[in-house]
Design a protein around this motif. Structure first.
Motif, PDB file in Angstrom:
ATOM      1  N   VAL A  75       8.601  22.315  -0.707  1.00 35.73           N
ATOM      2  CA  VAL A  75       8.962  22.099   0.692  1.00 35.73           C
ATOM      3  C   VAL A  75       9.668  20.752   0.798  1.00 35.73           C
ATOM      4  N   VAL A  76      10.948  20.789   1.123  1.00 38.30           N
ATOM      5  CA  VAL A  76      11.747  19.555   1.171  1.00 38.30           C
ATOM      6  C   VAL A  76      12.096  19.136   2.587  1.00 38.30           C
ATOM      7  N   LEU A  77      11.872  20.009   3.554  1.00 39.56           N
ATOM      8  CA  LEU A  77      12.240  19.668   4.938  1.00 39.56           C
ATOM      9  C   LEU A  77      11.319  20.388   5.902  1.00 39.56           C
ATOM     10  N   MET A  78      10.747  19.611   6.834  1.00 36.61           N
ATOM     11  CA  MET A  78       9.957  20.172   7.937  1.00 36.61           C
ATOM     12  C   MET A  78      10.313  19.373   9.183  1.00 36.61           C
ATOM     13  N   GLN A  79      10.828  20.063  10.201  1.00 36.92           N
ATOM     14  CA  GLN A  79      11.271  19.376  11.416  1.00 36.92           C
ATOM     15  C   GLN A  79      10.634  20.013  12.639  1.00 36.92           C
TER      16      GLN A  79
ATOM     17  N   THR B   8      11.509  24.871   8.608  1.00 30.37           N
ATOM     18  CA  THR B   8      11.034  24.547   7.256  1.00 30.37           C
ATOM     19  C   THR B   8      12.087  24.963   6.242  1.00 30.37           C
TER      20      THR B   8
ATOM     21  N   CYS C 295      15.531  28.566   4.262  1.00 29.65           N
ATOM     22  CA  CYS C 295      15.085  27.880   5.473  1.00 29.65           C
ATOM     23  C   CYS C 295      14.539  28.907   6.462  1.00 29.65           C
TER      24      CYS C 295
ATOM     25  N   SER D 158       2.998  21.887   4.207  1.00 24.29           N
ATOM     26  CA  SER D 158       3.222  20.475   4.469  1.00 24.29           C
ATOM     27  C   SER D 158       4.430  19.983   3.685  1.00 24.29           C
ATOM     28  N   GLN D 159       4.967  18.858   4.148  1.00 19.99           N
ATOM     29  CA  GLN D 159       6.125  18.268   3.491  1.00 19.99           C
ATOM     30  C   GLN D 159       5.795  17.889   2.046  1.00 19.99           C
ATOM     31  N   GLY D 160       6.647  18.296   1.110  1.00 24.58           N
ATOM     32  CA  GLY D 160       6.471  17.972  -0.298  1.00 24.58           C
ATOM     33  C   GLY D 160       5.573  18.920  -1.056  1.00 24.58           C
TER      34      GLY D 160
END
Length: 401
Positions: free
Chosen positions: A322-326, A338, A349, A359-361
């Motif tokens: 997971v490289v992006l969560m906004q 995500t 995405c 979760s992020q990462g």
């Protein structure tokens, strides 16, 4: 392979609904029907917005064209003013020429009368000279009784010659004056004809300019009125569709809330993993409501829309990180968003989620739940917007599913 995909696309959603024993078939059918109606209304609204955009663009184009026509009308008005001034001058010249013509005609009439009278006097004098056998100068000298009588006789003859010469000169001058006056009269008549033709041509030109102005105004008013009426109608239709959509969405939300209440607050099951012919699994099971590359107002659709009830678990299409969560504010129209990186160039995405499931990462495996279907961001109903990106650019997800 296509047959298996078709069967999977049809049967697996049914198995998903069958896995919910607490839901009645009537409730499921009603919710599905509402969702279809909502998607239909959204499509109709999208088309109406497209029509509005086209009409607005056309109206803007006609506004520019109208501006050019207005400038032309201003030029025509100035030209009309100049022509009218010229016409007034020509009319004044024509009136002056007509006055001169009338005066010359009266003068020519008097000259002709004078010439006729002079010719009568001259004829009478010639007849008189012929009948009187006029004496010559020698006869007058010889018959004179003295020097004084000779002077009187000589002076008398001189006066007779002077009088005859005056009569002759009067006739000659009257004839020359009459000839000159007739020539002048002919010139004045020709000038009058030319001026009359100029006045008529100028008048026709003024009328043509005025008619051009009228036609331009009528065309401008008609075009603007037609476009405005069409835009007003399309907007009215769109507002009605939006009101219908709002009612349908409220009904759908109420039905979804009722179903959640019936479930006793339990979340929707993830359902079986759906595989296709590609390397990835389907993130959710549901019908496709939007394809990659289709035209949307202001942009091209960058992913795949998959309809599913709100709260349906979303699976990772492939293993990765997971490289992006906004959140809603940071992602713009994507809502809860995500992205999972599967390699140095490939990522997937997931947009419009109701809540996150990772979760992020975090490292996730293929088929792992990473979130839940929602209606956040620029969305008109619960669904998953799924994208596949290569080197950051969206590509058609169907090539990977």
């Amino acid at each position: 392979m296509r047959l298996r995909l078709l069967v999977a696309a049809v049967v697996l959603p049914l198995l998903l609904w069958a896995a919910l024993p607490v839901l009645s078939s009537g409730q499921q059918a009603r919710l599905s029907s509402l969702q279809k109606k909502i998607e239909t209304k959204r499509g109709q609204i999208g088309r109406k917005k497209g029509t509005e955009k086209v009409l607005s663009s056309e109206i803007a184009g006609y506004s520019a064209r109208i501006g050019r026509l207005e400038r032309r009308i201003g030029g025509l008005r100035e030209r009309e003013s100049r022509i009218q001034s010229d016409l007034d001058r020509k009319r004044a010249q024509l009136e002056a020429t007509q006055a001169d013509l009338r005066a010359e005609r009266r003068r020519l009439t008097r000259l002709r009368e004078k010439l006729a009278h002079a010719r009568v006097v001259l004829a009478d004098r010639l007849l008189e000279l012929y009948q009187s056998d006029r004496p010559d100068l020698v006869t007058v000298v010889l018959n004179a009784k003295g020097f004084a009588d000779l002077l009187e006789r000589t002076e008398f003859l001189e006066r007779i010659r002077e009088q005859d010469q005056k009569v002759i000169d009067a006739v000659r001058l009257a004839k020359a004056d009459a000839t000159a006056t007739a020539a002048k009269l002919d010139r004045l008549e020709r000038r009058q004809q030319r001026l009359a033709a100029i006045v008529l041509a100028r008048r026709n030109e003024v009328n043509a300019v005025k008619q051009d102005l009228i036609d331009t105004r009528v065309g401008y008013a008609s075009t603007r009125s037609d476009k405005r009426q069409a835009l007003t109608k399309v907007r009215g239709d769109r507002h009605e569709l939006e009101e219908d959509l709002e009612s349908l969405e409220k009904a759908s939300a109420a039905a979804a809330a009722k179903l959640r209440a019936v479930q006793g607050g339990a979340g929707l099951p993830a359902g079986p993993v759906r595989r296709g012919s590609g390397s990835m699994v389907w993130p959710v099971n549901g019908s496709i409501t939007g394809v990659f590359g289709e035209a949307r107002p202001g942009h091209m659709h960058a992913g795949l829309d998959i309809a599913a009830p709100e709260g349906t678990p979303i699976r990772a299409a492939d293993s990765g990180k997971v490289v992006l969560m906004q959140g809603i504010g940071a992602s713009g129209g994507y809502g809860l968003f995500t992205c999972v990186a599967h390699s140095a160039s490939l990522a997937t995405c997931y947009a419009h989620q109701s809540r996150f499931g990772t979760s992020q990462g975090a490292n996730v495996s293929k088929g792992q739940v990473i979130g839940y279907v929602g209606n956040t961001g620029h969305s008109f109903g619960a669904h998953l917007h799924f994208e596949v990106r290569v080197n950051g650019s969206p590509v058609n997800p169907m090539g990977y599913l």
